[in-house]
Write an enzyme that holds these catalytic residues in place. Structure first.
Site, PDB file in Angstrom:
ATOM      1  CE1 TYR A   5       9.105   4.762  -5.327  1.00  0.00           C
ATOM      2  CE2 TYR A   5       8.960   2.565  -6.255  1.00  0.00           C
ATOM      3  CZ  TYR A   5       8.524   3.864  -6.199  1.00  0.00           C
ATOM      4  OH  TYR A   5       7.486   4.271  -6.993  1.00  0.00           O
ATOM      5  CG  HIS A  37       8.553   8.358  -7.749  1.00  0.00           C
ATOM      6  ND1 HIS A  37       7.976   9.539  -7.348  1.00  0.00           N
ATOM      7  CD2 HIS A  37       7.544   7.445  -7.775  1.00  0.00           C
ATOM      8  CE1 HIS A  37       6.675   9.345  -7.142  1.00  0.00           C
ATOM      9  NE2 HIS A  37       6.390   8.083  -7.399  1.00  0.00           N
ATOM     10  CD  GLU A  67      -0.111   6.110  -5.090  1.00  0.00           C
ATOM     11  OE1 GLU A  67       0.588   5.232  -5.633  1.00  0.00           O
ATOM     12  OE2 GLU A  67      -0.153   6.267  -3.849  1.00  0.00           O
ATOM     13  CG  ASP A  89       4.720   4.358  -8.726  1.00  0.00           C
ATOM     14  OD1 ASP A  89       5.208   5.492  -8.741  1.00  0.00           O
ATOM     15  OD2 ASP A  89       3.570   4.120  -8.333  1.00  0.00           O
ATOM     16  CG  HIS A 105       2.201   0.396  -6.431  1.00  0.00           C
ATOM     17  ND1 HIS A 105       1.873   0.880  -5.197  1.00  0.00           N
ATOM     18  CD2 HIS A 105       2.208   1.481  -7.246  1.00  0.00           C
ATOM     19  CE1 HIS A 105       1.736   2.193  -5.238  1.00  0.00           C
ATOM     20  NE2 HIS A 105       1.928   2.584  -6.481  1.00  0.00           N
ATOM     21  CG  ASP A 131       2.552   9.726  -6.854  1.00  0.00           C
ATOM     22  OD1 ASP A 131       1.502   9.120  -7.090  1.00  0.00           O
ATOM     23  OD2 ASP A 131       3.636   9.129  -6.703  1.00  0.00           O
ATOM     24  CG  HIS A 178       1.430   7.212   0.574  1.00  0.00           C
ATOM     25  ND1 HIS A 178       2.349   6.231   0.838  1.00  0.00           N
ATOM     26  CD2 HIS A 178       1.166   7.127  -0.746  1.00  0.00           C
ATOM     27  CE1 HIS A 178       2.625   5.587  -0.270  1.00  0.00           C
ATOM     28  NE2 HIS A 178       1.935   6.112  -1.252  1.00  0.00           N
ATOM     29  CG  HIS A 213       0.365   4.630 -11.107  1.00  0.00           C
ATOM     30  ND1 HIS A 213      -0.697   3.939 -10.587  1.00  0.00           N
ATOM     31  CD2 HIS A 213       1.200   4.875 -10.053  1.00  0.00           C
ATOM     32  CE1 HIS A 213      -0.508   3.770  -9.284  1.00  0.00           C
ATOM     33  NE2 HIS A 213       0.624   4.336  -8.941  1.00  0.00           N
TER      34      HIS A 213
HETATM   35 FE1  FEO Z   1       1.955   4.710  -7.122  1.00  0.00          FE
HETATM   36 FE2  FEO Z   1       4.311   7.200  -7.517  1.00  0.00          FE
HETATM   37  O1  FEO Z   1       2.588   6.466  -7.313  1.00  0.00           O
END
Ligand code: FEO
Length: 394
Positions: A191, A224, A80, A164, A145, A82, A24, A78
């Protein structure tokens, strides 16, 4: 990638996304991973899922340990996508009646992402879930976040599943800090600079809260990149340092150029800064990705921005970068503007306005040069560079 047993009965069943290069709008030059964790106890729990496209890989990994249908609970730290993209498919596979634990905001946000109503259970900070011999505790981390973000802590093993936070966009066969060493730190820094910089006050508060709770970590498992097991304190200390936003004696000269005039100015300004013994990085916006520039900006004291004037406006890449930087709210910066022009020459005024809105300390009204810089113009840029260098050293 095969599942990895990270501690007895606890597995990383996530996947590497080796070839993603644009996450993104963030340049992921070494790909990324979507980590997901399986804990085998009297109850079996899956913490987070992966991007939808990797659902089959996730299932294959889990199947090497246990029949996915035996999973009792899913935790969604989370929303999001991903990390939640595969959630409806996972629930369809393991049984849609099974509970999905998430924060209160997670409940709202997951419901907005997926039309299928799942068996959501909203949890709050301090809430616990017994797995038999082991216990999970939840800690809401709103706006770190997203509003829904939370941590899950495995009490007996002292393992933090941090979503994250503490992550890095990095795909590799190394899975732990002791396998990769310090070469992971630039990825962690990038990051932070591009995802968390605007939340630094909240991060400092969260670290305080965690300290007050007396939580200890044998391992920090982000969603991640690599897992911190040799020295989890290292990434926490780095987050505290980065969150203070105390810049180094360093400048970034970020610019774009049409016919090299603004580029010549950028180089002369950078030369002037370097003459003062200050570290400086000239960064051309069509060669340097905005997320790499932002990583350098994070710990720089000065951000000097250059743009030609085109059709009475900024060059589009410069507008793009200023918009991006503004959203990340860097603190404690000094700034100045420069640019060449043909006839109207609004760029310096437009950059100054943006930098003022970002609460930069503008240390010079900036330099506009018509068409091509001559010797005097170049000297003026060099002098501006020295002024910036001196201000950085103050
Ligand atoms: Fe906020 Fe890795 O997604």
């Amino acid at each position: 990638m095969k599942p990895i047993e990270i501690a007895k009965g606890i597995y990383d069943v996530g996947v590497n996304d080796w070839n993603i290069r644009d996450f993104h709008g963030y340049s992921t030059n070494q790909g990324t991973s979507y980590n997901a964790f399986l804990i085998i106890d009297e109850k079996i729990v899956l913490i987070d899922t992966v991007k939808k496209e990797f659902f089959n890989d996730l299932m294959e990994n889990i199947s090497q340990i246990v029949d996915p249908k035996r999973i009792d609970y899913v935790i969604s730290n989370h929303t999001e996508m991903d990390h939640s993209g595969s959630l409806p498919l996972v629930m369809h596979r393991i049984g849609e009646e099974k509970p999905v634990y998430c924060s209160k905001m997670g409940y709202k946000n997951l419901s907005r992402h997926f039309q299928k109503k799942l068996n959501y259970h909203a949890v709050e900070t301090g809430g616990e879930l017994s797995l038999g011999k082991r216990t999970l505790t939840f800690l809401e981390t709103r706006m770190l976040h997203w509003p829904d973000s939370m941590f899950t802590y495995l009490k007996e093993d002292k393992i933090l599943f941090s979503s994250d936070a503490f992550g890095q966009h990095y795909a590799g066969y190394e899975k732990f800090d002791d396998q990769i060493g310090d070469s992971i730190m630039p990825h962690a820094k990038k990051y932070f600079a591009n995802i968390l910089l605007l939340y630094t006050k909240k991060i400092l508060k969260l670290v305080e809260q965690v300290t007050e709770l007396g939580l200890e970590f044998n391992m920090i498992c982000p969603d991640h990149g690599i897992i911190w097991r040799k020295d989890p304190g290292k990434i926490i200390s780095a987050y505290v340092e980065w969150s203070k936003q105390e810049p180094e004696k360093k400048a970034v000269v970020v610019f774009d150029t049409m016919w090299h005039s603004t580029e010549v100015m950028a180089k002369k300004i950078a030369d002037g800064i370097a003459e003062e013994g200050v570290e400086v990085r000239p960064m051309h916006l069509r060669n340097c990705h905005r997320s790499d520039v932002m990583t350098e900006v994070m710990d720089a004291r000065a951000v000097i921005v250059g743009s030609p004037t085109i059709n009475n406006q900024l060059y589009p890449t410069v507008s793009d970068f200023l918009t991006y930087m503004k959203g990340l709210k860097p603190q404690n910066k000094i700034g100045a503007a420069f640019g060449s022009y043909g006839w109207s020459g609004e760029s310096v005024k437009l950059i100054n306005k943006e930098l003022e809105e970002m609460k930069f300390d503008i240390i010079d009204s900036g330099i506009r040069i018509q068409y091509v810089p001559d010797k005097d113009d170049k000297d003026a840029c060099f002098v501006l560079g020295r002024k910036i260098g001196k201000a950085i050293k103050e």
